[in-house]
Design an enzyme around this catalytic site. Structure first.
Site, mmCIF file in Angstrom:
data_model
loop_
_atom_site.group_PDB
_atom_site.id
_atom_site.type_symbol
_atom_site.label_atom_id
_atom_site.label_comp_id
_atom_site.label_asym_id
_atom_site.label_seq_id
_atom_site.Cartn_x
_atom_site.Cartn_y
_atom_site.Cartn_z
ATOM 1 N N ASP A 257 -9.747 -2.155 5.679
ATOM 2 C CA ASP A 257 -9.128 -2.141 4.454
ATOM 3 C C ASP A 257 -9.348 -3.292 3.629
ATOM 4 O O ASP A 257 -8.849 -3.451 2.356
ATOM 5 C CB ASP A 257 -7.734 -1.706 4.690
ATOM 6 C CG ASP A 257 -6.832 -2.716 5.338
ATOM 7 O OD1 ASP A 257 -7.370 -3.705 5.897
ATOM 8 O OD2 ASP A 257 -5.572 -2.405 5.338
ATOM 9 N N ASP B 229 -9.482 -2.861 10.585
ATOM 10 C CA ASP B 229 -9.301 -1.545 10.272
ATOM 11 C C ASP B 229 -10.081 -1.430 8.934
ATOM 12 O O ASP B 229 -9.869 -0.081 8.305
ATOM 13 C CB ASP B 229 -8.024 -1.101 10.266
ATOM 14 C CG ASP B 229 -7.190 -2.017 8.989
ATOM 15 O OD1 ASP B 229 -7.625 -3.121 8.499
ATOM 16 O OD2 ASP B 229 -6.214 -1.455 8.640
ATOM 17 N N SER C 156 -4.783 -4.231 12.306
ATOM 18 C CA SER C 156 -5.449 -4.878 11.001
ATOM 19 C C SER C 156 -6.219 -5.916 11.609
ATOM 20 O O SER C 156 -7.237 -5.756 12.457
ATOM 21 C CB SER C 156 -4.509 -5.208 9.684
ATOM 22 O OG SER C 156 -5.412 -5.803 8.844
#
Length: 449
Positions: free
Chosen positions: A247, A245, A102
């Site tokens: 998100d 990533d 992440s």
């Protein structure tokens, strides 16, 4: 059962050190392959990754584990985490894997797992995988004629791009908008610029040249200073910063001011409520969201429900109680009408839709409430449980008393050896002093003999 591998968001650690080694990654592939064997059909897994150097190592190790368990593997290459969730469902896979740490630096990596419905795994399934990781699975491996196959499917990224574009209102266009995208040298570097350009925007992209080492390096949603400068430089209408990533995302308005996830959730929730789209009677956030968001929601006769930290817990509550907007202050925003997990690109498109509908600059549209002063500091520790210390507990009790109507959240990180100390209240001086006092006591325990 004690967790030895899974934290708040999958398995995470320093690459090539336990638990993020090739050996463990292969065992995870085997264990997950065994755990998800249901029926006599050919089982399949989709594997995506971000742009870290260690992604190659983890990816190939997991391919070995899954194929040994008799699972066919579809390799997506560098794609956003929400693309893995979406493609797990689209390709009727039994499991989805995202290899990413992440927002962490390149030297970390992680393994996120999704079920066939595109949702992150429940605690019970993760514990079952933990149990299998401690067993000899040699008897569960596939016979020679049942070993899985692996293939690379690069083109499926465009399925995700088209899916994301369809979430933007059909009657709108991005024509005439100048957007700056900070791709964090991560998984969004192909998908986000393509989607926004195809919707009509003039797109200026920065940090879109990953080299294996520069993911999240002085860029992205955790460091949007460069994005703010670029928005000023090119006189953009808006800046969008993703993390490694993709998100999560944050917005930078036309003045270069950062707008966090709390403000963006408030914007979307208010807009959807006005259009009778909001379900659940409010939104779901975590204990880290600002008290100002809670007060704003109450002013609209809407509820703010808080969960423990981790977008997985937000999603679980949303599913159980019928909410369709939730997320985290960091910019993880979950819009369950569209996605099963946080999706930076889709969230950005919904924010842009609100701005376009209002016909006003982002600076006027995106700031929905005045945040209550909030201070967050981290204290690293090793080999102990400082929160069990009586001096630390006493300092925490004293801090809560001094904050009065404010809030104090003390929690260990789920991904690194850090205690996070967060306080908020109407008096910034008191908030800062409370945090400093607690951090000082914890730090003292850390260095004590």
């Amino acid at each position: 059962m004690t967790r030895n591998y899974f934290g708040t968001d999958g398995i995470r650690g320093t690459a090539n050190k336990h638990p993020m080694t090739a050996e463990i990654a292969m065992k995870v592939g085997m264990a997950v392959g065994v755990a998800f064997q249901r029926g006599g059909h050919r089982h399949r897994v989709v594997i995506g990754k971000d742009t870290r150097l260690s992604g190659y190592m983890i990816e190939n190790a997991m391919v070995a584990g899954f194929t040994a368990a008799g699972v066919d593997v579809f390799l997506l290459g560098p794609v956003p985490t929400p693309a893995v969730a979406m493609l797990t469902r689209s390709l009727r896979a039994d499991i989805g894997v995202m290899i990413s740490a992440s927002h962490n630096p390149f030297h970390d990596n992680g393994i996120k797992l999704f079920g066939p419905d595109g949702y992150k795994l429940s605690d019970s399934i993760e514990l079952e995988i933990e149990r299998l990781l401690g067993k000899d699975l040699s008897s569960k491996m596939a016979k020679p004629d049942k070993i899985g196959r692996a293939q690379r499917v690069e083109g499926d990224l465009y399925r995700y791009i088209e899916f994301a574009k369809r979430t933007f209102p059909k009657e709108m266009t991005l024509s005439g908008m100048r957007l700056v995208l900070d791709c964090a040298n991560g998984a969004a570097y192909k998908a986000a610029p393509a989607a926004l350009w195809e919707l009509g925007a003039e797109v200026v992209t920065i940090n879109n040249k990953p080299d294996g080492f520069n993911v999240n390096l002085d860029c992205g949603s955790t460091n949007p200073l460069g994005l703010s400068k670029k928005v000023h430089e090119v006189r953009a209408d808006l800046g969008i910063a993703f993390d490694g990533d993709a998100d999560r995302m944050l917005i930078v308005d036309e003045h270069g001011t950062v707008v966090d996830g709390d403000q963006l959730m408030a914007l979307i929730a208010e807009d959807w409520h006005r259009r009778e789209r909001l379900t659940g009677g409010g939104l779901v956030a975590t204990v880290m969201s600002n008290l100002g968001l809670e007060r704003f929601m109450a002013s609209k006769n809407l509820e703010l429900v808080r969960t423990q930290v981790g977008d997985r817990y937000v999603v679980e509550y949303m599913r159980a109680h019928g909410y369709n907007v939730g997320g985290e202050q960091s910019g993880h925003i979950v819009l369950s009408d569209y996605s099963t997990t946080g999706d930076g690109l889709i969230s950005a498109l919904q924010v842009i839709a609100c701005i376009r509908a209002a016909g006003k600059p982002a600076s006027e549209v995106c700031r929905k409430f005045e945040p209550v002063p909030q201070v967050l500091k981290n204290v690293r520790f090793s080999g102990r449980k400082p929160l069990e210390n009586k001096q630390v507990q006493s300092a925490i009790d004293d801090g809560r008393s001094r904050l009065g109507d404010g809030r104090l959240v003390i929690r260990p990180s789920g991904t690194e050896p850090v205690i996070r100390v967060m306080a908020e209240g109407d008096d910034r001086a008191i908030v800062e002093q409370v945090v400093d006092d607690i951090v000082g006591v914890i730090a003292g325990q850390k260095t004590a003999a």
